[in-house]
Design a protein around this motif. Structure first.
Motif, PDB file in Angstrom:
ATOM      1  N   ARG A   1      48.344  -3.176   0.848  1.00  0.00           N
ATOM      2  CA  ARG A   1      47.119  -3.292   1.623  1.00  0.00           C
ATOM      3  C   ARG A   1      46.494  -4.768   1.138  1.00  0.00           C
ATOM      4  O   ARG A   1      46.452  -5.044  -0.028  1.00  0.00           O
TER       5      ARG A   1
ATOM      6  N   SER B   1      39.574  -7.118   4.444  1.00  0.00           N
ATOM      7  CA  SER B   1      38.253  -6.397   4.753  1.00  0.00           C
ATOM      8  C   SER B   1      37.025  -7.217   4.489  1.00  0.00           C
ATOM      9  O   SER B   1      36.986  -8.118   3.571  1.00  0.00           O
TER      10      SER B   1
ATOM     11  N   THR C   1      35.133  -7.063   1.271  1.00  0.00           N
ATOM     12  CA  THR C   1      35.535  -7.536  -0.062  1.00  0.00           C
ATOM     13  C   THR C   1      34.791  -8.813  -0.742  1.00  0.00           C
ATOM     14  O   THR C   1      34.439  -8.971  -1.806  1.00  0.00           O
TER      15      THR C   1
ATOM     16  N   GLU D   1      32.499   1.889  -0.694  1.00  0.00           N
ATOM     17  CA  GLU D   1      33.289   2.824  -0.159  1.00  0.00           C
ATOM     18  C   GLU D   1      32.904   3.541   1.327  1.00  0.00           C
ATOM     19  O   GLU D   1      33.752   4.062   2.058  1.00  0.00           O
TER      20      GLU D   1
ATOM     21  N   GLU E   1      33.666   1.088   4.028  1.00  0.00           N
ATOM     22  CA  GLU E   1      35.145   1.124   4.243  1.00  0.00           C
ATOM     23  C   GLU E   1      35.520   2.414   5.141  1.00  0.00           C
ATOM     24  O   GLU E   1      36.196   2.343   6.165  1.00  0.00           O
ATOM     25  N   ARG E   2      34.811   3.682   5.057  1.00  0.00           N
ATOM     26  CA  ARG E   2      34.949   4.791   5.541  1.00  0.00           C
ATOM     27  C   ARG E   2      34.341   4.678   6.905  1.00  0.00           C
ATOM     28  O   ARG E   2      35.193   5.351   8.015  1.00  0.00           O
TER      29      ARG E   2
ATOM     30  N   SER F   1      36.896   2.704   9.167  1.00  0.00           N
ATOM     31  CA  SER F   1      38.014   3.554   9.439  1.00  0.00           C
ATOM     32  C   SER F   1      37.690   4.536  10.454  1.00  0.00           C
ATOM     33  O   SER F   1      38.746   4.290  11.262  1.00  0.00           O
TER      34      SER F   1
ATOM     35  N   CYS G   1      30.437  -4.135   9.151  1.00  0.00           N
ATOM     36  CA  CYS G   1      31.585  -3.050   8.618  1.00  0.00           C
ATOM     37  C   CYS G   1      32.692  -2.992   9.712  1.00  0.00           C
ATOM     38  O   CYS G   1      33.753  -2.893   9.387  1.00  0.00           O
TER      39      CYS G   1
ATOM     40  N   GLU H   1      33.191  -6.910  11.832  1.00  0.00           N
ATOM     41  CA  GLU H   1      33.543  -7.731  11.024  1.00  0.00           C
ATOM     42  C   GLU H   1      32.560  -8.995  11.125  1.00  0.00           C
ATOM     43  O   GLU H   1      33.228 -10.271  11.103  1.00  0.00           O
TER      44      GLU H   1
END
Length: 279
Positions: A116, A121, A124, A144, A147-148, A151, A214, A217
């Motif tokens: 990955r 991301s 980051t 986190e 990111e979830r 996703s 998120c 982007e």
């Protein structure tokens, strides 16, 4: 960024071994005959021997700097090593801009390792923001949670299409039947439900900035410019949104209530039958 001048495109293994050794940390150098011997400052590190011509080539190319009896890495060394160690020729210049990490992903009913790129991301760069005391501006649980959220956004196929689709739509439904939700898989529907619950938990005031950064982007400056916000205000609202989202994904444990207390007179005596009944 400074580049190495005159460095070979495909270095020999001896030069590559020397560069990897210097990239791990500075080392003291001693000449013995036609070779050089590198000594580490750490205890337990054995000395390494290289040809003196290899060291002179590394210094002349600007990859290694020699300061008296010490060899240290030059600024172009890290990117040059990434290009030199890339196996695919098409990934030579892409590898130096990547931050790869081995992760475990679910493929069907099995788990498989995968690589990955952390730099893809949008969160980051946000993880590098610091407070005045040096602590992270965005906590790890907040990142986190972001990111979830992203996703579930991509798994639910919520990102808008920018090109035409040539998939046969008639074969997937009968005449007069409404399309859209019926064409999605159960996993995509579950991801959409989780995404909706997460957006409701953040509220309409904070969910917009979290989704823009998120999921779509967008950068902090872009969000501030589109929403006509003051400078450096997007990261404050994003932090509040991600912290609220982290509490939604991992709610704090409920505090146990203490026993009820009753006021009584000096001669008050509780009834044992009442206490046993309440239990």
């Amino acid at each position: 960024m400074s580049e190495a001048k005159g460095a070979p495109a495909s270095p020999d293994p001896v030069l590559l071994r020397l560069l990897r050794c210097i990239a791990a940390g500075a080392a003291e150098v001693m000449e013995e005959g036609g070779d050089i011997v590198l000594h580490r400052a750490q205890a337990g590190q054995r000395a390494l021997r290289f040809p003196a011509a290899t060291m002179r080539l590394a210094v002349s190319c600007g990859l290694v700097e020699q300061r008296e009896n010490t060899l240290c890495a030059a600024p172009p060394l890290a990117s040059y090593l990434k290009r030199a160690m890339a196996k695919d020729r098409d990934e030579v210049f892409q590898e130096q801009h990547r931050d790869m990490q081995v992760v475990v992903v679910d493929v069907g009913e099995t788990k498989q390792p995968a690589r990955r790129n952390l730099n893809t991301s949008p969160l980051t760069s946000l993880s590098r923001l610091k407070e005045r005391d040096g602590s992270a501006f965005f906590p790890a649980d907040a990142l986190e949670a972001g990111e979830r959220l992203a996703s579930d956004f991509h798994r639910g196929h919520l990102n808008p299409r920018v090109t035409a689709t040539w998939e046969p739509r008639i074969a997937s439904r009968t005449r007069g039947e409404a399309g859209g939700a019926l064409d999605l898989t159960e996993a995509a529907m579950a991801a959409r439900a989780r995404f909706s619950r997460a957006a409701e938990a953040m509220g309409p005031e904070l969910s917009g900035v979290a989704i823009d950064i998120c999921c779509f982007e967008k950068g902090l400056e872009t969000v501030e410019r589109e929403r006509l916000w003051p400078a450096r205000s997007a990261k404050l609202l994003l932090r509040a949104a991600l912290l609220s989202l982290a509490r939604h994904y991992a709610p704090p444990a409920a505090r146990q209530r203490g026993r009820d207390h009753h006021w009584g007179d000096a001669d008050y005596r509780p009834s044992l039958a009442t206490g046993m009944a309440t239990r």
